[in-house]
Design a protein around this motif. Sequence first.
Motif, mmCIF file in Angstrom:
data_model
loop_
_atom_site.group_PDB
_atom_site.id
_atom_site.type_symbol
_atom_site.label_atom_id
_atom_site.label_comp_id
_atom_site.label_asym_id
_atom_site.label_seq_id
_atom_site.Cartn_x
_atom_site.Cartn_y
_atom_site.Cartn_z
ATOM 1 N N THR A 177 0.855 -1.194 0.000
ATOM 2 C CA THR A 177 0.000 0.000 0.000
ATOM 3 C C THR A 177 0.891 1.244 0.000
ATOM 4 O O THR A 177 1.842 1.334 0.774
ATOM 5 N N ARG A 179 1.131 5.596 -0.113
ATOM 6 C CA ARG A 179 0.420 6.835 0.222
ATOM 7 C C ARG A 179 1.207 8.041 -0.282
ATOM 8 O O ARG A 179 2.414 8.125 -0.060
ATOM 9 N N SER A 283 -3.143 10.463 -2.334
ATOM 10 C CA SER A 283 -3.734 9.197 -2.744
ATOM 11 C C SER A 283 -3.310 8.054 -1.843
ATOM 12 O O SER A 283 -2.265 8.114 -1.190
ATOM 13 N N ILE A 284 -4.172 7.058 -1.795
ATOM 14 C CA ILE A 284 -3.838 5.781 -1.167
ATOM 15 C C ILE A 284 -3.973 4.737 -2.267
ATOM 16 O O ILE A 284 -5.029 4.638 -2.907
ATOM 17 N N GLU A 730 5.325 5.625 1.834
ATOM 18 C CA GLU A 730 4.557 6.844 2.051
ATOM 19 C C GLU A 730 5.460 8.045 1.831
ATOM 20 O O GLU A 730 6.580 8.089 2.366
#
Lengths: 746, 157
Positions: A177, A179, A283-284, A730
């Motif tokens: 994920t 970010r 955004s993610i 991130e």
Amino acid sequence: MQEYTIVGKRLPLLDAVEKTTGRALFTVDMDLPGMLHARILRSPYAHARVLHVDARQAERLAGVKAVLSKNNAPRSKVPATLGGPKEKVAFDEKVRYVGDEVAAVAAVSKDVAEEALRLIKVDYEVLPAIFDPEETTKPGSPLIHEDKERNIAASVETKVGDTEAGFREADYVFEETFRTSSQRHASMETHASIASFDVSGKLTVWSSTQLPFHIQRLLAEYLDIPMSKVRVVKPYLGGGFGGKLHMVVEHISALLSRMTQRPVRLVSDREEEFSATISRHASIIRLKVGAARDGTLTAIEAQAIANSGAYLSVTGPLRLVGEGLIRSYRCPNLKFQGQSVYTNLTPAGGFRGYGNTQAHFAIESMVDVIARRLGIDPIKFRLKNYKKMGDVGHANTLITSSGLEDCLRMGAEKVGWGVRDERVTGAKRRGKGVACLIHRNGTRLGLPDYSAAFVKLNADGTALLLIGAADLGTGCCTTLAQIAAQELGLNFNEINVVAADTDATPFDRGAFASATVYVTGGAVKAAAADAKQQLLSYVGRRLHAAPENLEIRNGQIYGEGIPDKGLTVREVAMEASQAREGARAFLGEASFENPAAAHSFGAHFSEVEVDTETGQVQVVKMVAVHDIGRAINPMVVEGQVEGAVQQGIGYVLTENVAVDQRTGKMLNADFANYMVLTAMDMPRVEVGLVEPVDPTGPFGAKGVGEPSTLGVAPAIANAIYDAIGIRFTEIPITPEKVFQAMRRRE
Amino acid sequence: MAEALLTMTVNGDAVRLVVEPSAMLVDVLRGRLGLIGVKEACGKGACGACTVLLDDKPVPSCVTPAMKALNKNVLTIEGLGSPGKLHPLQEAFIDHGAVQCGFCTPGMILSAKALLDERSLPTEEEVRVAISGNLCRCTGYVKIVEAILSAAERMRS
């Protein structure tokens, strides 16, 4: 590759003398007789109902000429730019972020206008606010726009093949994920507009806009007047980067001018520019990628949440996030689900890369993870899997040319790929990273995408190029003049440019999606060819020669029937303008649609030094190698890339946007606290160009403005991993984050 | 409202103005004297766009009270060179492609001039330090640094 006399030359900007001597007139520099100054009262609350606005005291203040608020502003929605929705009412009954407009004052001076703002009394009913892009769509979250369920502003879904089957085939499945932040454009000139209605009811707006012709249309619609009654002029413009694709100030200055019948100037101050104009979409991104042992990709699934802030403004970036994530690498099974969501934050919109920047950070980091895990060199992995010429690239568009392999080879050599720097000892660790990039030129198949041009041959043999292109400082007017000169066969100093006045120049698509050279350049080349054809036909008739047997070089006409003493364009143009009989003008024109949305490619390499004691990351070197087809002006191209590196390093390392999580207020809305790189922070930058001529671009050219931002962030994140073995997903990767990650590992 | 008499020399010309004592130099130069080459981009002295030379020293004119210029010499970009007679720094900025949008350019050139007045052949590091108060969002500073080093060479020879 064919050599040209003007195209491909490092020529200085046509307007560089004006700019270096302080003569260049920007919108903020203009003063008109009787001009009023406007200021905006902004909401201190992230989410509130505006119950009552009492402007009586402000209206009575000497020097105040008009106050605009929900009491008297139009209730119609402001039309949005570039396919965005109509959703915002200016001076609405509700405010949706800290900085949203509540009232505006036009007064004889800025000081009086500001004093008047303090006299306006507003009753608010404060509502619960939401800032988290994941929380906002959950049941029970406060609704930001009553008609938009779960605060979902837009959704995009793309599916190709069968990703489930693809994952079953895979030897490895990777999930990560990412970010990304709501970076700010931080153009040196803020949003600025001067609006003036004349006695006939015609509105002229001087604006720091990237889209003069779109703003003309939007203003006419919003004010409910014919388009012929709106003229938009773009003076010198102090940087845009996508932030000036949106109608932020023009409509407000126009309303105030209509109320007062005087010119009204509205200029954002720096705090407003940071907090109340436009930002990049934070955004993610969730990525799941299946790969075979040999590195073949079997499936890519991506989900993205784009934080749109209080208003949607445009949907394009969300689509580009998806295209960048799933269609940059060859893979048969693809799935993308994206959502733009509302939160009570500064609206997001266009910003250099337009969604593809966010996608590149994620996919190029992910590919690095995969290549390392499979024990394949990251460059070899990319050479094997990246989209190639003849493949379908982004948005179902065929790739018409690619020099990516050469970019990777040249960049690897320049950065010393595979060679570790042994000089570093103690707490410092060095590493190198790479990222590829792909970006379409223009929006073909997404939005109307065309430009037009006029080329007027003057009686003295020079030419005037009339174009609506909005030069933001990118140098496009110079580049386009080079294209005109080359096609006409004139010398560069014989071309003059009139640009960006909706009354004087033909339609231009505007400066976005890296397509000014590619699309407007195509229009300029065609218009120049038209003017040249007219001139050569005239010469042919006079000399009884076939025009196709004539050509022009450096202002001189060559070929069949030309007298020995030679014949110049100047002689012909003068004769044609003064002839007793058969006199005529040569006026070239063209309207040109984006032919193929060619893809620009590139490879970025970085070398970083990480201080493992402080967490400080220093970029030692950036190598940016680009395939942009033929570089019309390599000096201009290098400038674009070098500037993109500055913005890219800021994006990945320093440009943190601090928001108070209780109030939603941006805490660092100034240059002292929002960290834009200075000259001391910049690393050595090496720009390389490989120039495979694109068959669809003017003289083989493609665009560079947006592509040049795409690889910087992932190349640096990958280099940090190479240096210290920690993967940052991130951004920005601040020293605090690096420091804490090092601590956690110990 | 209080008033103050400001006498100063601006780009070689003697200037005599009545100003508010709290007026900032940028507003007097732009608003009263029409010197629009002095740019204002942040209003807090944090970006360098409004840089002018006050007795040869670079100052951010947006946070410099106009009265600080009393009986002093002010140089703005308009006084450095003219389109027909460019200063070597202006020539170098043009030739090296150090100009993009041009909004930071006047302040940048004046900071560079102050440096070259003090050190005729600065190192690259000294150039970077000298312009570190001048933000540019277009160029990445690469060609600006090259231009300043090249101007130093030109001015010496």
